[in-house]
Design a protein around this motif. Structure first.
Motif, PDB file in Angstrom:
ATOM      1  N   ASN A   1       3.476  12.412  -0.108  1.00 20.66           N
ATOM      2  CA  ASN A   1       2.103  12.340   0.400  1.00 20.66           C
ATOM      3  C   ASN A   1       1.880  13.215   1.620  1.00 20.66           C
ATOM      4  OD1 ASN A   1       1.874  10.438  -1.538  1.00 20.66           O
ATOM      5  ND2 ASN A   1       1.773   8.694  -0.168  1.00 20.66           N
ATOM      6  N   GLY A   2       2.966  13.735   2.164  1.00 22.54           N
ATOM      7  CA  GLY A   2       2.841  14.551   3.380  1.00 22.54           C
ATOM      8  C   GLY A   2       2.628  13.697   4.617  1.00 22.54           C
ATOM      9  N   THR A   3       2.964  12.398   4.545  1.00 21.54           N
ATOM     10  CA  THR A   3       2.749  11.528   5.697  1.00 21.54           C
ATOM     11  C   THR A   3       4.036  11.330   6.503  1.00 21.54           C
ATOM     12  OG1 THR A   3       3.065   9.645   4.213  1.00 21.54           O
ATOM     13  CG2 THR A   3       0.814  10.230   4.732  1.00 21.54           C
TER      14      THR A   3
ATOM     15  N   ARG B   1       9.816   6.327  21.801  1.00 24.65           N
ATOM     16  CA  ARG B   1       8.538   6.662  21.148  1.00 24.65           C
ATOM     17  C   ARG B   1       7.524   5.515  21.195  1.00 24.65           C
ATOM     18  NH1 ARG B   1      12.079   9.480  17.315  1.00 24.65           N
ATOM     19  NH2 ARG B   1      11.957   7.757  15.846  1.00 24.65           N
TER      20      ARG B   1
ATOM     21  N   ASP C   1      16.318  17.662   9.346  1.00 18.83           N
ATOM     22  CA  ASP C   1      14.906  17.595   9.695  1.00 18.83           C
ATOM     23  C   ASP C   1      14.240  16.638   8.719  1.00 18.83           C
ATOM     24  OD1 ASP C   1      15.220  19.456  11.649  1.00 18.83           O
ATOM     25  OD2 ASP C   1      14.695  21.145  10.377  1.00 18.83           O
ATOM     26  N   TYR C   2      13.305  15.855   9.222  1.00 17.29           N
ATOM     27  CA  TYR C   2      12.602  14.931   8.335  1.00 17.29           C
ATOM     28  C   TYR C   2      11.596  15.662   7.455  1.00 17.29           C
ATOM     29  CZ  TYR C   2      14.467  10.941  10.867  1.00 17.29           C
ATOM     30  OH  TYR C   2      15.288   9.999  11.400  1.00 17.29           O
ATOM     31  N   LEU C   3      11.232  16.847   7.909  1.00 20.93           N
ATOM     32  CA  LEU C   3      10.152  17.539   7.201  1.00 20.93           C
ATOM     33  C   LEU C   3      10.652  18.486   6.132  1.00 20.93           C
ATOM     34  CD1 LEU C   3       7.742  18.269  10.139  1.00 20.93           C
ATOM     35  CD2 LEU C   3       7.304  16.822   8.218  1.00 20.93           C
TER      36      LEU C   3
ATOM     37  N   LYS D   1      -9.591  16.685  -5.530  1.00 23.56           N
ATOM     38  CA  LYS D   1      -8.169  16.878  -5.263  1.00 23.56           C
ATOM     39  C   LYS D   1      -7.498  17.659  -6.389  1.00 23.56           C
ATOM     40  CE  LYS D   1      -5.946  13.435  -2.497  1.00 23.56           C
ATOM     41  NZ  LYS D   1      -5.168  12.222  -2.621  1.00 23.56           N
TER      42      LYS D   1
ATOM     43  N   VAL E   1      -1.978  14.158   8.059  1.00 22.03           N
ATOM     44  CA  VAL E   1      -2.167  13.624   6.715  1.00 22.03           C
ATOM     45  C   VAL E   1      -1.945  12.115   6.793  1.00 22.03           C
ATOM     46  CG1 VAL E   1      -1.436  13.759   4.329  1.00 22.03           C
ATOM     47  CG2 VAL E   1      -1.247  15.756   5.784  1.00 22.03           C
TER      48      VAL E   1
ATOM     49  N   VAL F   1      10.921  14.820  14.794  1.00 23.49           N
ATOM     50  CA  VAL F   1      10.750  15.007  13.355  1.00 23.49           C
ATOM     51  C   VAL F   1      11.601  16.202  12.914  1.00 23.49           C
ATOM     52  CG1 VAL F   1       9.087  15.485  11.531  1.00 23.49           C
ATOM     53  CG2 VAL F   1       8.432  14.055  13.442  1.00 23.49           C
ATOM     54  N   LEU F   2      11.671  17.205  13.786  1.00 29.32           N
ATOM     55  CA  LEU F   2      12.575  18.340  13.555  1.00 29.32           C
ATOM     56  C   LEU F   2      13.715  18.266  14.558  1.00 29.32           C
ATOM     57  CD1 LEU F   2      10.072  21.334  13.170  1.00 29.32           C
ATOM     58  CD2 LEU F   2      11.264  20.143  11.352  1.00 29.32           C
ATOM     59  N   LEU F   3      14.868  18.681  14.116  1.00 27.34           N
ATOM     60  CA  LEU F   3      16.002  18.713  15.045  1.00 27.34           C
ATOM     61  C   LEU F   3      16.171  20.137  15.567  1.00 27.34           C
ATOM     62  CD1 LEU F   3      18.654  16.555  13.194  1.00 27.34           C
ATOM     63  CD2 LEU F   3      17.343  15.934  15.189  1.00 27.34           C
TER      64      LEU F   3
ATOM     65  N   ARG G   1      17.837  10.890  17.772  1.00 31.71           N
ATOM     66  CA  ARG G   1      17.560  10.006  16.635  1.00 31.71           C
ATOM     67  C   ARG G   1      18.024   8.575  16.904  1.00 31.71           C
ATOM     68  NH1 ARG G   1      16.759  13.507  11.804  1.00 31.71           N
ATOM     69  NH2 ARG G   1      14.976  14.591  12.607  1.00 31.71           N
TER      70      ARG G   1
ATOM     71  N   MET H   1       8.871  15.109  19.001  1.00 36.58           N
ATOM     72  CA  MET H   1       8.746  13.820  18.317  1.00 36.58           C
ATOM     73  C   MET H   1       9.972  13.518  17.449  1.00 36.58           C
ATOM     74  SD  MET H   1       6.079  12.629  19.530  1.00 36.58           S
ATOM     75  CE  MET H   1       6.071  11.095  18.637  1.00 36.58           C
TER      76      MET H   1
ATOM     77  N   GLU I   1       5.106  12.732   9.077  1.00 39.41           N
ATOM     78  CA  GLU I   1       4.950  12.713  10.536  1.00 39.41           C
ATOM     79  C   GLU I   1       4.384  11.400  11.042  1.00 39.41           C
ATOM     80  OE1 GLU I   1       3.371  16.918  10.911  1.00 39.41           O
ATOM     81  OE2 GLU I   1       4.095  16.467  12.913  1.00 39.41           O
ATOM     82  N   ILE I   2       3.885  10.582  10.141  1.00 40.36           N
ATOM     83  CA  ILE I   2       3.417   9.265  10.582  1.00 40.36           C
ATOM     84  C   ILE I   2       4.609   8.314  10.649  1.00 40.36           C
ATOM     85  CG2 ILE I   2       2.046   7.260   9.918  1.00 40.36           C
ATOM     86  CD1 ILE I   2       0.107   9.246   8.616  1.00 40.36           C
ATOM     87  N   THR I   3       5.373   8.297   9.582  1.00 41.64           N
ATOM     88  CA  THR I   3       6.450   7.310   9.492  1.00 41.64           C
ATOM     89  C   THR I   3       7.589   7.593  10.468  1.00 41.64           C
ATOM     90  OG1 THR I   3       5.905   7.090   7.178  1.00 41.64           O
ATOM     91  CG2 THR I   3       8.022   6.206   7.864  1.00 41.64           C
ATOM     92  N   TRP I   4       7.992   8.856  10.547  1.00 40.61           N
ATOM     93  CA  TRP I   4       9.210   9.144  11.304  1.00 40.61           C
ATOM     94  C   TRP I   4       9.008   9.251  12.799  1.00 40.61           C
ATOM     95  CZ3 TRP I   4      13.142   7.979   8.491  1.00 40.61           C
ATOM     96  CH2 TRP I   4      13.073   8.154   7.107  1.00 40.61           C
ATOM     97  N   VAL I   5       7.765   9.109  13.260  1.00 40.16           N
ATOM     98  CA  VAL I   5       7.583   9.133  14.713  1.00 40.16           C
ATOM     99  C   VAL I   5       7.435   7.719  15.290  1.00 40.16           C
ATOM    100  CG1 VAL I   5       6.547  11.424  14.703  1.00 40.16           C
ATOM    101  CG2 VAL I   5       5.075   9.435  14.589  1.00 40.16           C
TER     102      VAL I   5
ATOM    103  N   ARG J   1       8.071   8.392  -0.508  1.00 39.71           N
ATOM    104  CA  ARG J   1       6.621   8.474  -0.567  1.00 39.71           C
ATOM    105  C   ARG J   1       6.053   9.401   0.508  1.00 39.71           C
ATOM    106  NH1 ARG J   1       2.853   3.379   0.053  1.00 39.71           N
ATOM    107  NH2 ARG J   1       4.039   3.379   1.952  1.00 39.71           N
TER     108      ARG J   1
END
Lengths: 310, 573
Positions: free
Chosen positions: B404-406, A87, B570-572, B98, A98, A64-66, A81, A62, B408-412, B400
């Motif tokens: 928030n740990g989101t 996608r 890496d985005y993460l 939480k 999350v 997200v990681l390179l 990228r 995806m 993987e939602i935004t960057w895909v 953000r």
């Protein structure tokens, strides 16, 4: 990779191609030298215990990681990228996805839809199918409902390729079944599904082929029939008067004895009757065949490896 | 409990308060700037005598004390610590799952001991935040042989800390009654509003002066008037009594056996109420948003990330805007503009002049006192307080997902990282323009009220202010680029490094014969000389080359950062 029974699928069009994928986190190995090809219209199970490298692989897919090395093609386009358009036609469920908790479900789905810039023809149908509470804030939803939101977001634009990272985690059996049905339905519509899991039974149930990873390495790729043949059965026996000497007859196949309970491995090459003949005179209280676990598979795999069978 | 365990718990508890600590570091930077403005000491005393005369509160022959009082107690303790108190109080006990409510309530420890332990940690945190400021004050007063001042400042610090503990307990108390953090924040906020109103009213009505003792904002004045060299026993007793009563009430409340059950029930009621009100709000917002969305749709404006950002942060932004306008009025009402010019004339700011204002302030002060005041207010208020705080807010928008740990939602999504960040920048910029416009409108209103507008004419004033907004936006983009350079998990480190560098620069500035005027070309402030713009001293034609150069340089910097940031990481992370 050995896959004698994969000739038929190889004739099909390749949808996902991973070549020499390697990803390290500093010195820690994520995945190494992964080569995979997934064909159009199949459900590919990516099986491995926690920390095996499944999520790393999917995150590289995806983008997200390179990756440190290697290339990935999905739908004929190389993943980079600079090329995010690929996608558009991918549906993705992240591991323990999350979600933004301050959004309502509806707002979140609107956001996802607008970010994809393509229509979501299946949105209403899926919301109805999963009885999703659309007006509630995501933060107020239960774990299962949150997973449902992820599922709807992944499937609603009817993508060609679905990449699902443990999509059934946290779901109750009914919802798990609903998710399997959705995946099988997608397959029947010609979609390609890459499905990661650490549950062997789940993969055996819905996948066409399976890639098994452990410690960052791909161990084998099998079609599901070969996997079923390779996975040994396990017998769990509860004995009234356990006799250890009698049990020793099972030799190396006797996995463990705990008080009056014993676990016995039944290789695919052996017949069950042979084992039952030994067990029945022992006055067993209960004999069960629990579903094979991934651990059992690995146990057998490495035993065979030591014996030089593979 | 062993000390190591205590430290471990302290660390674990303090993770929620790292923002507070980060803000504390930022405030120290401001304090040092304050010292730099009044340095060297002799000038500071002279200037401070004038300042106190201007404020009408100069009962002492020890102006050195008053100086530190204003900058360390008046500002830091009265403005920052109450806010810290509200945050700490609201986090004193976990309110929801939480925060670890279930974990806390299922440990074998009693509720009372958990509550007391957390309170102790909060008190230590408040002490830690105040300690460096106190030590610096003492050291500086020691150098000046101001022993009386040292004694007084100790009293002042102790009182302030006690008051903040009181605020902490007020908010914790509020949370415990209603089991909602919002209650704590609301109560703390009300207390601050009460302080401001009392402070403002007491300027007009002398009978209200005694009430000032309950106001944190006027604490510097209270101390200055009443306990200079003596102990104001009533005040000290009042504060200690208040703290003790609040602690006692809180303990009684938390010791109730049915706390957990009633808490859960009450929380459900609160949640239901919140749900209803949020549903009402969202339906109201739909009415407002629908026509706007239709218009945007018609003109083909499809930038979902911007819309999403505007939507997601609207409430926070409105609260911020109200606070900003309120505070702007407060500042303007507090200082009479005419007299401020007199005060500003005595300013000797070698460093600030070189770094921020350029060389124009000395000339401009004499010419147009009101405009100088306005410019000074804008710089001191907007740039030194609002802009950095707003930057933190903007940085929150950009990062953000990481928080928030989101991610993987935004960057895909099928969008490039550059485009996503760009969208968010535009969203943030829209907020910023609204914010600046509101502040400038306030000042514009001031000019109208004082009949100054006719001197310049409406159009030139408006053009000046428009250039102002332009300058603000460019400077905002510059800071945003800086923020983008720092990965979110390293923000604290960056703050510390920035602080150390800042201190170094200040020391260099104080070296004999040092001339730092060249440094202004390294800061975007140098390209937007607010005083010149406000005064209309230079024509637009004269300013334009500077403005354009500044804009081009800043945008180039932003583009460089933007294109370099996302592709190779890496985005993460």
């Amino acid at each position: 990779m050995n896959c004698a029974n994969c000739r038929i699928v190889k004739k099909m069009k390749s949808k996902i191609k991973i070549q020499n994928l390697t990803k390290y986190y500093g010195k820690q190995r994520g995945i190494e030298n992964l080569d995979l090809e997934i064909y159009s219209g199949e459900i590919f199970g990516f099986l491995g215990p926690n920390g095996a490298g499944k999520t790393t692989t999917i995150r590289c897919m995806m983008n997200v990681l390179l990756p440190n090395m290697g290339e990935i093609w999905i739908n004929g386009g190389k993943i980079t990228r600079r090329n995010p358009k690929i996608r558009e036609k991918i549906g993705y469920i992240a591991e323990a996805g999350v979600l933004p908790e301050t959004y309502t479900t509806n707002d979140f789905l609107n956001y996802v839809e607008s970010m994809r810039s393509i229509p979501s023809p299946r949105r209403d149908e899926l919301i109805k199918r999963f009885s999703l509470p659309v007006k509630k804030k995501i933060g107020e939803l239960s774990k299962g409902n949150k997973q449902k939101v992820s599922i709807v977001a992944a499937f609603m634009h009817d993508p060609d390729v679905l990449i699902l990272d443990e999509p059934t985690s946290g779901l109750d059996p009914l919802l798990q079944q609903e998710t399997y049905d959705l995946i099988l339905d997608a397959k029947s519509r010609g979609k390609t599904i890459f499905f990661s899991s650490h549950n062997l039974a789940e993969v055996q149930r819905i996948c066409d082929r399976v890639g098994i990873v452990r410690d960052g390495y791909l161990i084998s790729v099998l079609d599901i029939e070969s996997l079923n043949k390779e996975v040994s059965r396990i017998l769990e026996v509860t004995l009234r008067n356990p006799n250890k000497q009698e049990l020793q007859k099972f030799g190396e196949n006797l996995l463990e004895i705990e008080e009056n309970r014993a676990r016995i491995l039944v290789p695919q090459s052996d017949s069950i009757e042979k084992y039952l003949e030994i067990l029945i005179p022992m006055k067993s209280e209960e004999i069960v065949f629990p579903p094979a676990s991934l651990e059992d598979y690995f146990l057998q795999f490495y035993r065979q490896k030591e014996e030089g069978a593979i | 409990m062993s000390i190591s365990k205590m430290i471990q718990r302290f660390y674990l508890h303090s993770y929620r308060h790292r923002t507070v600590v980060g803000l504390a570091i930022f405030l120290y930077v401001l304090l040092i700037t304050g010292i730099a403005m009044f340095y060297p000491g002799e000038n500071a005393l002279v200037e401070f005598i004038q300042l106190m005369k201007f404020l009408g509160d100069f009962p002492t022959d020890n102006p050195g004390f008053s100086l530190w009082l204003i900058f360390f107690c008046g500002f830091s303790l009265s403005l920052y610590l109450p806010v810290a108190g509200i945050f700490l109080g609201s986090n004193l006990l976990p309110i929801n799952e939480k925060d670890g409510k279930e974990i806390l309530f299922t440990t074998p420890k009693s509720l009372l001991s958990s509550f007391l332990e957390n309170s102790l940690i909060v008190i230590i945190l408040i002490g830690l935040i105040s300690l460096p400021s106190y030590i610096v004050s003492l050291a500086l007063l020691y150098i000046n042989n101001a022993w009386d001042a040292a004694q007084n400042i100790t009293i002042c610090f102790s009182l302030a800390i006690l008051l903040v503990i009181a605020i902490t307990f007020i908010t914790a108390f509020g949370c415990s009654i209603n089991f909602s953090k919002n209650t704590g924040y609301a109560l703390g906020g009300l207390y601050i509003v009460f302080s401001i109103i009392i402070d403002l009213s007491a300027n007009q009505i002398s009978e209200l002066d005694s009430l000032r003792q309950l106001s944190l904002f006027s604490q510097a004045k209270v101390v200055n008037n009443s306990i200079m060299g003596t102990w104001n026993e009533e005040f000290i007793l009042l504060v200690i009594g208040l703290v003790l009563i609040l602690i006692l009430v809180s303990i009684i409340l938390f010791y109730r056996k049915n706390f957990l059950e009633s808490g859960v029930q009450q929380q459900t009621i609160v949640e239901e109420k919140e749900e209803k009100s949020s549903a009402k709000l969202s339906s109201t917002l739909t009415y407002i948003r629908k026509p706007i969305d239709n218009i945007l749709g018609k003109i083909g404006w499809k930038y979902p990330a911007i819309r999403d950002q505007l939507h997601a942060n609207a409430t926070l932004f409105i609260i911020y805007l109200i606070f900003m306008i309120f505070y702007a009025f407060y500042v303007i009402t507090m200082y009479m503009p005419e007299e401020v010019s007199e005060l500003l004339q005595s300013f000797n700011m070698p460093f600030m002049e070189a770094l921020l204002f350029g060389n124009t302030i000395a000339e401009t002060i004499v010419v147009r006192p009101l405009e100088t005041f306005l410019a000074f207010e804008i710089y001191s208020f907007t740039w030194m307080i609002i802009a950095p705080l707003f930057l933190v807010f903007i940085y929150g928008i950009i990062t953000r997902d990481y928080k928030n740990g989101t991610t993987e939602i935004t960057w895909v999504f099928p969008k490039t990282g550059t485009r996503i960040i760009l969208s968010r920048t535009i969203a943030a910029l829209i907020y910023f323009v609204i914010l600046c416009s509101a502040q400038i409108l306030t000042l514009f209103g001031m000019e109208i009220l004082l009949g100054r507008l006719s001197e310049h004419g409406i159009l030139p004033t408006l053009v000046s202010y428009l250039i102002f907004i332009w300058g603000y936006c460019v400077i905002f983009v510059f800071f945003l680029s800086l923020a983008l350079l720092v990965p979110s998990k390293h923000v604290l480190k960056a703050l510390i490094i920035g602080w150390v560098l800042f201190v170094l620069i200040i020391f260099i500035a104080f070296l004999p014969g040092s001339d730092l005027s060249w440094m202004r070309f390294f800061t975007p402030f140098g390209y937007f000389d607010s005083i010149s713009i406000i005064l209309g001293k230079r024509t637009l034609f004269e300013i334009l080359p500077e403005v354009i150069t500044g804009t081009i340089l800043t945008l180039a910097f932003y583009i460089l950062v933007l294109t370099q940031r996302t592709p190779n990481k890496d985005y993460l992370v």
